[in-house]
Design an enzyme around this catalytic site. Structure first.
Site: not given
Ligand code: DGL
Length: 259
Positions: A43, A74, A184
């Protein structure tokens, strides 16, 4: 809404398992429904609007399953969509993880704090506000973290490749940091590789425990705590069934070393 309904936990992929772990530790009697959107990961490289649309879509699906609460595990989805989610479902319990900058600044007054996060998290207004509120007299350095999410999604968080990537990105900061905020939810799975490069003295912090505590607090306030035997369902948007297995492996800390 019912006490025995599921708590939904959502991430762009398998990273949110680092939050799920803390949630399950704190609330062993709850039933959890983990949904990872690996088909659309990462994402962090998308536009804010894309991340927001994907997050709303996932929330719609999870609430339609009858979940009593949603944990956005996330940082990227929280940064892009938490306000929209709360506007859309004002009566629901919605908790979103954020980078543990306050914790880092409280623990290292006057220190130098590294912040690892995705592009979306870094460019959203929410982060600037968080830094302004918490910074005190700390210096906050943004650390580059390209390719980390992809490595974790590929099941290579404990690999020579992971160490090489961290060496390349974090090597220049050796000896310069008091703490690193893992902003993240994929990054906690890289702790070993990060440690190998940055050493044992630098504290690695993330928002998973705080998110779990906040979820418990909200459930208690709403008198919605379960009293069952605990349960876990893991679903992934990827047609590759190994993504669900990878999530279980990460949950059980059994990702095998690959190079
Ligand atoms: N796990 C996600 C977060 O905590 C992001 C990972 C992604 O870039 O998809 O920011």
């Amino acid at each position: 809404m019912n006490r025995e309904d599921y708590i939904a936990v959502f991430d762009s992929g398998v990273g949110g398992v680092s939050v799920l772990k803390e949630l399950m530790k704190l609330m062993p009697r709850e039933r959890f429904y983990y949904f990872g959107d690996s088909i659309n990961a990462p994402y962090g490289l998308k536009s804010t609007e894309e991340v927001r649309a994907l997050t709303i879509c996932a929330a719609e699906k999870l609430f339609s399953l009858g979940c009593k609460a949603l944990v956005v595990a996330c940082n990227t989805a929280t940064a892009a969509a938490i306000d929209s989610l709360r506007r859309r479902w004002p009566e629901r319990i919605i908790v979103g993880i954020e980078p543990a900058i306050k914790l880092a600044c409280d623990r290292h007054p006057g220190g130098t704090i590294g912040l690892m996060a995705t592009n979306v998290t870094l460019r959203e207004q929410k982060l600037a506000e968080l830094i302004r509120r918490c910074r005190q007299d700390c210096e906050i350095l943004i650390l580059p973290s390209p390719g980390v999410v992809e490595l974790v999604e590929a099941g290579k968080s404990d690999s020579a490749e992971a160490v090489a990537l961290m060496q390349q990105e974090l090597g220049p900061y050796q000896g310069a940091l008091d703490a690193i905020v893992l902003g993240c939810t994929h990054y906690p799975f890289m702790k070993q590789a990060i440690r190998q490069v940055i050493g044992a003295e630098v504290e690695l912090l993330d928002g998973s425990c705080g998110t779990a505590r906040e979820t418990l607090r909200r459930l208690k306030d709403a008198d919605l705590c379960a009293n069952g035997y605990g349960e876990l369902i893991i679903e992934n948007s990827s047609p590759d069934s190994s993504m669900v297995q990878l999530a279980y492996n990460l949950l059980n800390d059994s990702v095998t070393a690959q190079s």
